[in-house]
Design an enzyme around this catalytic site. Structure first.
Site, PDB file in Angstrom:
ATOM      1  N   GLU A 335      -8.911  -1.336 -15.893  1.00 48.03           N
ATOM      2  CA  GLU A 335      -9.232  -0.620 -16.894  1.00 48.03           C
ATOM      3  C   GLU A 335     -10.556  -0.599 -17.361  1.00 48.03           C
ATOM      4  O   GLU A 335     -11.240   0.241 -17.964  1.00 48.03           O
ATOM      5  CB  GLU A 335      -8.192  -0.867 -18.194  1.00 48.03           C
ATOM      6  CG  GLU A 335      -8.116   0.164 -19.173  1.00 48.03           C
ATOM      7  CD  GLU A 335      -6.848   0.031 -20.119  1.00 48.03           C
ATOM      8  OE1 GLU A 335      -5.729   0.015 -19.735  1.00 48.03           O
ATOM      9  OE2 GLU A 335      -7.068  -0.379 -21.255  1.00 48.03           O
ATOM     10  N   HIS A 364       5.593 -13.148   3.086  1.00 49.11           N
ATOM     11  CA  HIS A 364       6.612 -12.384   3.791  1.00 49.11           C
ATOM     12  C   HIS A 364       6.825 -10.857   3.367  1.00 49.11           C
ATOM     13  O   HIS A 364       7.715 -10.334   3.466  1.00 49.11           O
ATOM     14  CB  HIS A 364       7.928 -13.326   3.581  1.00 49.11           C
ATOM     15  CG  HIS A 364       7.859 -14.489   4.029  1.00 49.11           C
ATOM     16  ND1 HIS A 364       8.012 -14.945   5.390  1.00 49.11           N
ATOM     17  CD2 HIS A 364       7.083 -15.746   3.449  1.00 49.11           C
ATOM     18  CE1 HIS A 364       7.850 -16.350   5.473  1.00 49.11           C
ATOM     19  NE2 HIS A 364       7.236 -16.803   4.354  1.00 49.11           N
ATOM     20  N   LYS A 466      -3.005   9.658 -23.066  1.00 54.15           N
ATOM     21  CA  LYS A 466      -2.189   9.664 -24.424  1.00 54.15           C
ATOM     22  C   LYS A 466      -2.137  11.191 -24.831  1.00 54.15           C
ATOM     23  O   LYS A 466      -1.401  11.580 -25.422  1.00 54.15           O
ATOM     24  CB  LYS A 466      -2.703   8.914 -25.418  1.00 54.15           C
ATOM     25  CG  LYS A 466      -2.747   7.478 -25.110  1.00 54.15           C
ATOM     26  CD  LYS A 466      -3.211   6.492 -26.260  1.00 54.15           C
ATOM     27  CE  LYS A 466      -3.150   5.220 -26.108  1.00 54.15           C
ATOM     28  NZ  LYS A 466      -3.884   4.218 -27.133  1.00 54.15           N
TER      29      LYS A 466
END
Ligand code: PA5
Length: 537
Positions: A335, A364, A466
């Site tokens: 960000e 793994h 937003k």
């Protein structure tokens, strides 16, 4: 002392003696903090460092100006003051310094009273749980603090609303059923207007009150003084309000109430946390590459990604308690650095992708590709030396030795494949070293942002998201109004009535509405959206 050019040029040298010399010269260590940083397996050549040194000098100056109160976030016309939180005397305004100290004291007293049961709910019953409501910087830091620092049986159990997923709300509330009247609900939003925590707060309030709880006696606000949330909390007389200072960004707020409050509520040593961050800040103020671990990190990231994020950062902490650190860094780094424009307004599309989970689990999962696949990353190992005493060896097998061996094995395997890695080793994992670790990355992000000339402290992309989401919700309201007359309409008819360029957002909204008992029907083929007729019956 500057590292010799032949050492810098020796990345991936086959000769063990050269490798060892490189390791010794590119190893940073601080005795007080008990932290090592090894960048010897990062490909930082002499030419790259020569180019970087003058720019690093300017970056050090910029960070000093930031700490002295410059408007380091010009887009929002804000100072950037998270370094003051762990050293209030640094705050350029003495009033701000005093306010920080008072907030720390209030948080400690509040947390101690809640944990001791002397501060209770409206029925004088001690609190049993904490429900933390916050997203982004208001959620990830608390998640990291509680997962990393809570010991079994200490402090209060934590629960999170860090999304608006109704299934998430439902599962969390189900887990609290019967204890909602003794749940402390902390609503965290710097702006005080983010939809996710707002919706979470409304759901929590309804559930608390449905069980007979008293919301204002159980609710706490952590927000910027004067925000909408702060005004509501003040008007309704909530149990407590803590400041999330104007000059602290969400993703660097963990040394404010955002991290301190959950820390004290899980019984962690948050004084130590602040001290660790402050001590690392001292180390990362050193104005030379070799003696400054954050500068070493920033330079290594820059060299690996050729200054344009060409290699991703894979975070591999070898401790389950640090599992959340990868996600925490993902936000802090991406960000902050993921920006379209640089500070001169040029389109640069900067960034540094971060992902990871924990070692040796990831051995793994995706380490196969790291070793043998596309070379588009550098690994960041995090090791903890001191092991918990309670896990005894069985037949001479010490689990911690295996963990340590797996780390070294993966590090060597990557090197054999010519892949880059850096390693951070903590003597022990506690609140102090966690504070230091976070502060190290905060400063590295700040320095790297200076190197690539982006504003690390704004988030225009988050704001754009937003806004776009608000637009969709507005569209849904208009669509529902249109369909309220019960007339069946095609997507094309709806598109024309709502004057849209494309029917696609309408299809998405209606598909969701029709999947739930919201009173909408669709006639036609779902695989052929244009054939569908939608109505409300
Ligand atoms: O780091 C940031 O600034 C963001 O991720 C914010 O923390 C996030 O958007 C939540 O914002 P707020 O705390 O205002 O609700």
């Amino acid at each position: 002392m500057a590292v010799a050019d032949d050492v810098l040029a020796s990345f991936n040298a086959a000769d063990p003696a050269t490798q060892w010399r490189r390791f010794e010269q590119l190893l940073w260590f601080d005795e007080g903090l008990g932290i090592w940083l090894d960048v010897s397996r990062m490909d930082m050549g002499p030419a790259q460092l020569q180019e970087l040194r003058p720019r690093l000098t300017r970056a050090f100056e910029a960070m000093a100006a930031l700490e002295a109160g410059a408007i380091a976030n010009p887009d929002e016309q804000r100072q950037v003051g998270h370094y003051w939180l762990r050293n209030p005397e640094l705050a350029p305004d003495p009033q701000a310094g005093l306010h920080i100290q008072q907030e720390i004291q209030r948080i400690e007293q509040f947390g101690a009273a809640i944990c001791a049961g002397s501060l209770t709910n409206a029925a004088a019953v001690p609190f049993t749980d904490v429900l933390w409501i916050g997203i982004g910087g208001s959620g990830l830091g608390p998640l990291l603090i509680t997962r990393a620092l809570q010991d079994p049986g200490r402090g209060l159990p934590f629960h999170f609303f860090d999304n608006v997923d109704p299934d998430g709300f439902s599962r969390t509330l189900a887990g609290l059923a019967g204890r909602l009247t003794t749940t402390l609900v902390v609503v965290v939003s710097k702006s005080g207007g983010t939809p996710e925590p707002y919706l979470g707060m409304r759901q929590a309030r309804q559930a608390v009150e449905a069980e007979g709880g008293s919301w204002s006696a159980q609710a706490v606000a952590v927000t910027m003084l004067g925000s909408k949330l702060d005004a509501t909390a003040a008007a309704e007389g909530w149990l407590a309000r803590f400041d999330m200072f104007d000059w602290v960004g969400g993703r660097s707020s963990v040394t404010s109430a955002v991290g301190l409050l959950p820390g004290v509520l899980v019984g962690a040593d948050m004084g130590g946390f602040l001290a660790g961050a402050a001590a690392m800040d001292v180390c990362t103020r050193a104005p030379s590459l070799e003696s400054n671990p954050a500068a070493l990190l920033a330079a290594a990231w820059y060299a690996a990604g050729e200054g344009s994020g060409r290699r991703d950062m894979v975070v591999l902490p070898y401790r389950d308690r640090l599992e959340l650190f990868s996600r925490y860094l993902q936000q802090l780094v991406m960000e902050s650095l993921g920006k379209k424009l640089d500070r001169a307004g040029q389109v640069v599309h900067q960034g540094l992708a971060v992902y990871g989970n924990k070692g040796s689990t990831d051995q793994h999962a995706y380490v196969q590709q790291l070793r043998d696949g596309v070379d588009n990353f550098f690994a960041s190992f995090i090791e903890v030396l001191e092991d918990p005493a309670e896990i005894a060896p069985i037949d001479g097998e010490v689990p911690a030795d295996f963990l340590s061996g797996f780390l070294q094995g993966t590090r060597s395997a990557l090197m054999e494949g010519g892949r880059q890695s850096l390693s951070i080793t903590l003597r022990r994992l506690d609140a102090t070293s966690l504070g230091a670790l976070i502060a190290l990355f905060e400063r590295a992000v700040g320095l790297y942002a200076e190197l690539v000339n982006v504003n690390a402290y704004d988030q225009p992309g988050v704001e754009a998201g937003k806004k776009a989401a608000a637009g969709i919700l507005e569209l849904q309201a208009k669509l529902e109004l249109l369909l309220a007359d019960g007339v069946a309409r095609s997507l094309e008819e709806l598109r024309q009535s709502l004057a849209l360029d494309s029917p696609e957002p309408l299809f998405w909204i209606l598909r969701h509405l029709c999947a739930n008992a919201r009173g909408y029907q669709a006639n036609g083929q779902w695989g052929q959206p244009s054939s569908l007729l939608f109505s409300r019956g």
